[in-house]
Design a protein around this motif. Structure first.
Motif, short mmCIF file in Angstrom:
data_model
loop_
_atom_site.label_atom_id
_atom_site.label_comp_id
_atom_site.label_asym_id
_atom_site.label_seq_id
_atom_site.Cartn_x
_atom_site.Cartn_y
_atom_site.Cartn_z
N TYR A 176 0.83 -1.20 0.00
CA TYR A 176 0.00 0.00 0.00
C TYR A 176 0.87 1.26 0.00
CZ TYR A 176 -3.28 3.57 1.56
OH TYR A 176 -4.02 4.72 1.65
N LYS A 177 1.91 1.26 0.83
CA LYS A 177 2.81 2.42 0.89
C LYS A 177 3.51 2.64 -0.44
CE LYS A 177 2.68 4.29 4.95
NZ LYS A 177 2.33 5.69 5.12
N VAL A 178 3.92 1.57 -1.09
CA VAL A 178 4.61 1.69 -2.37
C VAL A 178 3.67 2.22 -3.44
CG1 VAL A 178 5.69 0.35 -4.23
CG2 VAL A 178 6.38 -0.03 -1.88
N VAL A 179 2.48 1.67 -3.50
CA VAL A 179 1.52 2.07 -4.55
C VAL A 179 1.04 3.49 -4.35
CG1 VAL A 179 -0.77 1.57 -5.48
CG2 VAL A 179 0.82 -0.28 -5.07
N THR A 180 0.92 3.95 -3.11
CA THR A 180 0.43 5.31 -2.86
C THR A 180 1.55 6.33 -2.81
OG1 THR A 180 0.44 4.91 -0.47
CG2 THR A 180 -1.64 4.54 -1.65
N SER A 181 2.80 5.92 -3.03
CA SER A 181 3.89 6.88 -3.03
C SER A 181 3.79 7.77 -4.27
CB SER A 181 5.24 6.16 -3.00
OG SER A 181 5.46 5.50 -4.22
N GLY A 182 4.43 8.91 -4.22
CA GLY A 182 4.34 9.88 -5.31
C GLY A 182 4.84 9.37 -6.64
N ALA A 183 5.99 8.70 -6.65
CA ALA A 183 6.58 8.23 -7.90
C ALA A 183 5.71 7.17 -8.56
CB ALA A 183 7.97 7.68 -7.63
N VAL A 184 5.28 6.21 -7.79
CA VAL A 184 4.46 5.13 -8.35
C VAL A 184 3.09 5.67 -8.76
CG1 VAL A 184 3.38 2.90 -7.85
CG2 VAL A 184 5.69 3.37 -7.06
N SER A 185 2.53 6.56 -7.97
CA SER A 185 1.23 7.12 -8.29
C SER A 185 1.27 7.89 -9.60
CB SER A 185 0.77 8.04 -7.15
OG SER A 185 -0.49 8.59 -7.44
N SER A 186 2.30 8.71 -9.80
CA SER A 186 2.40 9.46 -11.05
C SER A 186 2.67 8.53 -12.23
CB SER A 186 3.49 10.53 -10.95
OG SER A 186 4.75 9.92 -10.76
N ALA A 187 3.45 7.48 -12.02
CA ALA A 187 3.70 6.52 -13.10
C ALA A 187 2.41 5.81 -13.50
CB ALA A 187 4.76 5.51 -12.67
N LEU A 188 1.63 5.37 -12.51
CA LEU A 188 0.35 4.72 -12.82
C LEU A 188 -0.61 5.69 -13.52
CD1 LEU A 188 -0.29 2.63 -9.58
CD2 LEU A 188 0.26 1.76 -11.84
N GLN A 189 -0.61 6.94 -13.08
CA GLN A 189 -1.48 7.93 -13.71
C GLN A 189 -1.08 8.16 -15.16
OE1 GLN A 189 -1.62 11.62 -11.60
NE2 GLN A 189 -3.14 12.53 -12.95
N SER A 190 0.21 8.22 -15.44
CA SER A 190 0.65 8.42 -16.83
C SER A 190 0.31 7.22 -17.70
CB SER A 190 2.14 8.73 -16.89
OG SER A 190 2.89 7.61 -16.51
N VAL A 191 0.40 6.03 -17.16
CA VAL A 191 0.03 4.83 -17.92
C VAL A 191 -1.45 4.85 -18.26
CG1 VAL A 191 -0.24 2.32 -17.74
CG2 VAL A 191 1.90 3.39 -17.04
N VAL A 192 -2.27 5.22 -17.30
CA VAL A 192 -3.72 5.28 -17.54
C VAL A 192 -4.04 6.37 -18.55
CG1 VAL A 192 -5.95 5.80 -16.47
CG2 VAL A 192 -4.33 4.28 -15.31
N GLU A 193 -3.40 7.52 -18.44
CA GLU A 193 -3.64 8.61 -19.39
C GLU A 193 -3.25 8.21 -20.80
OE1 GLU A 193 -1.59 11.98 -17.82
OE2 GLU A 193 -3.14 12.40 -16.31
N ARG A 194 -2.10 7.55 -20.95
CA ARG A 194 -1.67 7.09 -22.28
C ARG A 194 -2.64 6.06 -22.84
NH1 ARG A 194 3.91 4.86 -21.82
NH2 ARG A 194 3.69 5.22 -19.61
N LEU A 224 -5.85 5.87 -22.17
CA LEU A 224 -7.11 6.52 -22.55
C LEU A 224 -6.94 7.39 -23.79
CD1 LEU A 224 -8.46 7.51 -19.04
CD2 LEU A 224 -9.25 5.67 -20.51
N ASP A 225 -5.74 7.94 -24.00
CA ASP A 225 -5.49 8.78 -25.16
C ASP A 225 -5.16 8.00 -26.41
OD1 ASP A 225 -5.97 11.06 -23.68
OD2 ASP A 225 -3.85 11.41 -23.21
N ALA A 226 -4.90 6.73 -26.28
CA ALA A 226 -4.53 5.90 -27.44
C ALA A 226 -5.70 5.81 -28.40
CB ALA A 226 -4.10 4.53 -26.98
#
Length: 70
Positions: free
Chosen positions: A46-64, A66-68
């Motif tokens: 939980y701590k790893v997934v909610t950390s800033g780096a992992v959270s932004s990486a997951l967000q960018s993957v989801v955005e890419r 959805l934009d595909a």
């Protein structure tokens, strides 16, 4: 059958029965240790997934994703 032969035969039967039956499952202490280990692993994950780096990486993957355009 002589008394000592019956005693030996009984011991052999008991030993065979114990070896065939084996370990049927975990004891209460093993369940407790397993539960504590699973909770610790979940907390670290939980701590790893909610950390800033992992959270932004997951967000960018989801955005890419959805934009595909297909």
């Amino acid at each position: 059958m002589k008394t000592w032969m019956r005693c030996v035969a009984r011991r052999v039967r008991v030993r065979v029965r114990v070896r065939v039956r084996g370990d049927a499952g975990m004891t209460t202490s093993e369940y407790a240790v397993g539960t504590i280990a699973a909770c610790g692993f979940a907390a670290v994950l939980y701590k790893v997934v909610t950390s800033g780096a992992v959270s932004s990486a997951l967000q960018s993957v989801v955005e890419r994703a959805l934009d595909a355009q297909f």
